[in-house]
Design an enzyme around this catalytic site. Structure first.
Site, PDB file in Angstrom:
ATOM      1  N   SER A   1       0.658  -1.189   0.013  1.00 58.73           N
ATOM      2  CA  SER A   1      -0.068  -0.064  -0.157  1.00 58.73           C
ATOM      3  C   SER A   1       0.721   1.216  -0.094  1.00 58.73           C
ATOM      4  CB  SER A   1      -0.926   0.198   1.139  1.00 58.73           C
ATOM      5  OG  SER A   1      -1.651   1.151   1.385  1.00 58.73           O
TER       6      SER A   1
ATOM      7  N   TYR B   1      -1.986  -0.284  10.158  1.00 57.74           N
ATOM      8  CA  TYR B   1      -1.815  -0.753   8.887  1.00 57.74           C
ATOM      9  C   TYR B   1      -0.577  -0.302   7.860  1.00 57.74           C
ATOM     10  CZ  TYR B   1      -3.709  -1.180   3.868  1.00 57.74           C
ATOM     11  OH  TYR B   1      -4.048  -1.803   2.652  1.00 57.74           O
TER      12      TYR B   1
END
Length: 249
Positions: free
Chosen positions: A144, A158
């Site tokens: 990501s 995350y």
């Protein structure tokens, strides 16, 4: 004329929807035999399998909890037993949890599971896959852009999981280079999936954060994965490719 991935066997974890499903279908379109894993959507997984079979390739779906290293190891072994080998591993399965550090109401169990899936599951899959791969093997992990730029509060956990797989992948690229196995990461920006739909309350902010001013399509992300899995990417390893519409520009 044979397709670029004819004769190759690929495993896409979390392949029943979103980026995983698009990637599995794209690999099948290029001639690969494809296995996908799923955790809770057997109907969606079988629909993806049926779609891939239209390309005349062998396909199968296996259930596995990506947070359980034993199940992940068994998943890889099942794929190798079913097809006779494994050439391409796409670590796509992942979850997203948010929580500001120090928040007493934060669900720590969910954050721990996020780490177990996003990092532990990837590590387990790679460890199980490497002994099965030969020269020309490909490992691609979906990361990501949040690993490179945390733009909003509550994303630390995350971001850490996605940064971890970049570090692992760079190290694995060194470890596996002598075997001719490449290891790379593809980092999505905002992609229109069930996990992050383009009609969500937060969508306009995400669109505005990109240079192109829009969400990406799962197929656009899948195209990058297929390239890195192909013979054309034979001299690319330890790399991080951001498919983000200019989010990091």
């Amino acid at each position: 004329m044979s397709k670029p991935l004819t004769g190759k066997v690929a495993l896409v974890t979390g392949g029943s929807r979103g980026i995983g499903a698009a990637t599995a279908k794209a690999l099948a379109e290029e001639g690969a035999d494809v296995a996908i894993s799923y955790s809770a959507s057997p109907d969606k997984a079988e629909a993806v399998v049926a779609e891939m079979q239209k390309n005349g390739v062998r396909t199968v779906a296996f259930k596995a909890d990506q947070a359980d290293a034993k199940q992940v190891t068994e998943l890889v072994q099942k794929v190798a037993k079913y097809f006779g080998k494994l050439d391409i591993l796409v670590n796509n399965a992942g979850v997203f949890e948010s929580g500001v550090v120090g928040d007493p109401s934060a669900d720590l169990a969910r954050l721990d599971r996020e780490f177990a899936i996003n990092v532990g599951g990837v590590v387990a899959a790679v460890r199980a896959a490497v002994p099965l791969m030969t020269e020309g093997g490909r490992i691609v992990t979906i990361g990501s852009v949040i690993a490179d730029r945390v733009s909003f509060p509550g994303l630390a956990g995350y971001a850490a999981t996605k940064a971890a797989v970049v570090g692992y992948s760079q190290g694995w690229a060194r470890d596996l280079g002598p075997k001719g196995i490449t290891v790379n990461v593809v980092q999505p920006g905002p992609i229109n999936t069930d996990m992050n739909p383009e009609n969500s309350d937060f969508a306009q902010v995400q669109k505005a954060s990109t240079a192109l001013g829009r969400y990406g399509r799962p197929e656009e992300l899948a195209a990058a994965v297929v390239f890195l899995a192909s013979p054309k990417a034979s001299y690319i390893t330890g790399a991080t490719l951001s498919v983000d519409g200019g989010y990091l520009a």
